[in-house]
Design an enzyme around this catalytic site. Structure first.
Site, mmCIF file in Angstrom:
data_model
loop_
_atom_site.group_PDB
_atom_site.id
_atom_site.type_symbol
_atom_site.label_atom_id
_atom_site.label_comp_id
_atom_site.label_asym_id
_atom_site.label_seq_id
_atom_site.Cartn_x
_atom_site.Cartn_y
_atom_site.Cartn_z
ATOM 1 C CG HIS A 19 1.869 -6.236 7.904
ATOM 2 N ND1 HIS A 19 2.726 -6.355 9.117
ATOM 3 C CD2 HIS A 19 2.738 -7.039 7.073
ATOM 4 C CE1 HIS A 19 3.665 -7.063 8.910
ATOM 5 N NE2 HIS A 19 3.598 -7.573 7.852
ATOM 6 C CD GLU A 20 1.907 -7.654 3.240
ATOM 7 O OE1 GLU A 20 3.076 -7.486 2.530
ATOM 8 O OE2 GLU A 20 1.905 -8.744 3.855
ATOM 9 C CG HIS A 23 6.548 -5.323 4.176
ATOM 10 N ND1 HIS A 23 7.646 -5.502 4.836
ATOM 11 C CD2 HIS A 23 5.488 -6.059 4.691
ATOM 12 C CE1 HIS A 23 7.549 -6.169 5.977
ATOM 13 N NE2 HIS A 23 6.081 -6.719 5.863
#
Length: 421
Positions: A19-20, A23
């Site tokens: 997920h990170e 980003h």
């Protein structure tokens, strides 16, 4: 217990990392400075510094974050009157600002901070060596670093590399990239499940095999049979079949079986088992499998889409009757992981795919502090042709964060009661 804990840490770690990283990757592409990429929360146990980003591992394996320059949760720790050390480069500019007592700089210049600007003009001034008769100013290099109080070394955040300096579409893509990566992970994980199984469990109601001590097999059900009704409720899919069986733990129930051209009525008593804190019925059956290349190759996409529709329907049903039992936090995930670990690697990967899909969908909820809330503010900015003021955005984010923390506490307490009491 040890295997369950390790599996939980690995599964949670992969979810957060993927997920990170979404980003992180798109922030980098947009020219946004990522000051820190952290796996875990709480005190730091490891750090690796590069020219732009510091990678940290923190003690609590419950989340993680990408610290992008200029966001509301990204502030330098300088204070008026604070004693710091400066390290200068060959041109006389400050290249390292040390605010920590845990690290010492070689040939560092002691400075009592008075004023500073590390965003636009890039300077810091104060009293050197305790001499308050002369206020000295040092220019700060654009790529200078600051050592924070806990010893973490990160880059300073000049305005041109801050989040708000990127174009709107780049910021929207950066906000969406985390959930997007979770969807990609779900597709890959489901595809890997099909590959390891050597086939895809079909969604119809046809029986392919039985588990050990199967109540259905003992009652006379055979492989290839289709269960078309349970307790007078039609079951046209495996999901409908499982739902009806789960409702009747320990109750002798009438099943209607389709065997070739004949229909048979068989009485079966589902065994009562505890799953995810609930008492449910099982009759020990497994779905039939499709071993074709096409089914295996497309399963990642088809199962992700099917599971997405199921999750959206589940979310929709919450508006008609909300219960904390419909939600699950880290305790519930630990319980799921414990059960999945008993059945082997395929079950764990399947759980990883399911949780990744959940994480992606939930993060798109339009709640401030979640990615969906940030995207909503991006859309509002596009309509207004100007962003909300940092103060208003900060208040909204704080409200959203407070709501999420309260919900997390309630869900966690509810999970503890469900799974341990």
């Amino acid at each position: 217990m040890i295997i369950t804990i390790l599996t939980f840490i690995i599964v949670f770690g992969i979810l957060v990392l993927v997920h990170e990283f979404g980003h992180f990757f798109f922030a980098k592409r947009a020219g946004i400075l990522v000051r820190e990429f952290s796996i875990g929360m709480g005190p730091k146990i490891f750090a690796h510094e590069t020219a732009t980003t510091t990678y940290t591992l923190r003690i609590l394996p419950l989340g993680g974050y990408v610290r992008m320059a200029g966001l509301e949760d990204d502030e330098d720790t300088l204070k008026p009157g604070q004693l710091i050390n400066l390290q200068l480069d060959k041109s006389g500019q400050a290249s390292v600002i040390n605010t920590s007592q845990k690290k010492l700089l070689f040939n560092g210049i002691p400075l009592q901070v008075n004023h500073w600007d590390l965003t636009d003009e890039l300077w810091i001034e104060g009293y050197e060596n305790g001499d308050e008769s002369v206020l000295k100013r040092y220019h700060v290099a654009h790529n200078a670093s600051i050592i924070e109080e806990d010893g973490t070394k990160v880059r300073i955040a000049p305005r041109d590399v801050q989040f708000q300096s990127a174009k709107l579409w780049q910021r929207m893509l950066t906000n969406f990239a985390g959930p997007m990566n979770n969807f990609f992970l779900a597709i890959i994980a489901f595809g890997l499940v099909a590959l390891l199984q050597g086939g895809v469990y079909q969604t119809n109601n046809q029986i392919g095999a039985f588990t050990e001590n199967s109540a259905a097999q003992q009652a006379g059900v055979k492989a290839g049979d289709r269960i078309i009704a349970v307790n007078h409720h039609k079951t046209n899919s495996w999901q409908e079949l499982a739902t009806q069986i789960n409702k009747i733990p320990g109750k002798k129930t009438l099943f209607v079986i389709q065997r070739q051209q004949q229909q048979k009525k068989i009485w079966i008593t589902p065994k009562a088992v505890k799953q995810n804190g609930k008492r449910v019925g099982v009759i020990g059956i497994q779905a039939s499998q499709d071993h074709s290349f096409a089914a295996i190759a497309t399963y990642g996409f088809t199962e992700t889409w099917s599971m997405t529709l199921q999750l959206l329907n589940a979310i929709k049903s919450m508006f008609h009757g909300f219960s904390l039992n419909d939600l699950g936090g880290p305790v519930a995930i630990y319980s799921y992981t414990s059960q999945a670990a008993k059945y082997g690697i395929v079950s764990v990967i399947n759980l990883l795919a399911f949780l990744s899909l959940n994480l992606g969908i939930v993060n798109l909820f339009p709640i401030p502090a979640l990615d969906g809330g940030k995207l909503l503010l991006n859309i509002l900015e596009a309509i207004r042709r100007k962003p909300l003021s940092p103060e208003k955005e900060g208040v909204l984010t704080l409200i959203g964060f407070g709501f999420l923390m309260l919900l997390m506490l309630l869900v966690t307490w509810n999970d503890i009661q469900r799974y341990f009491f």
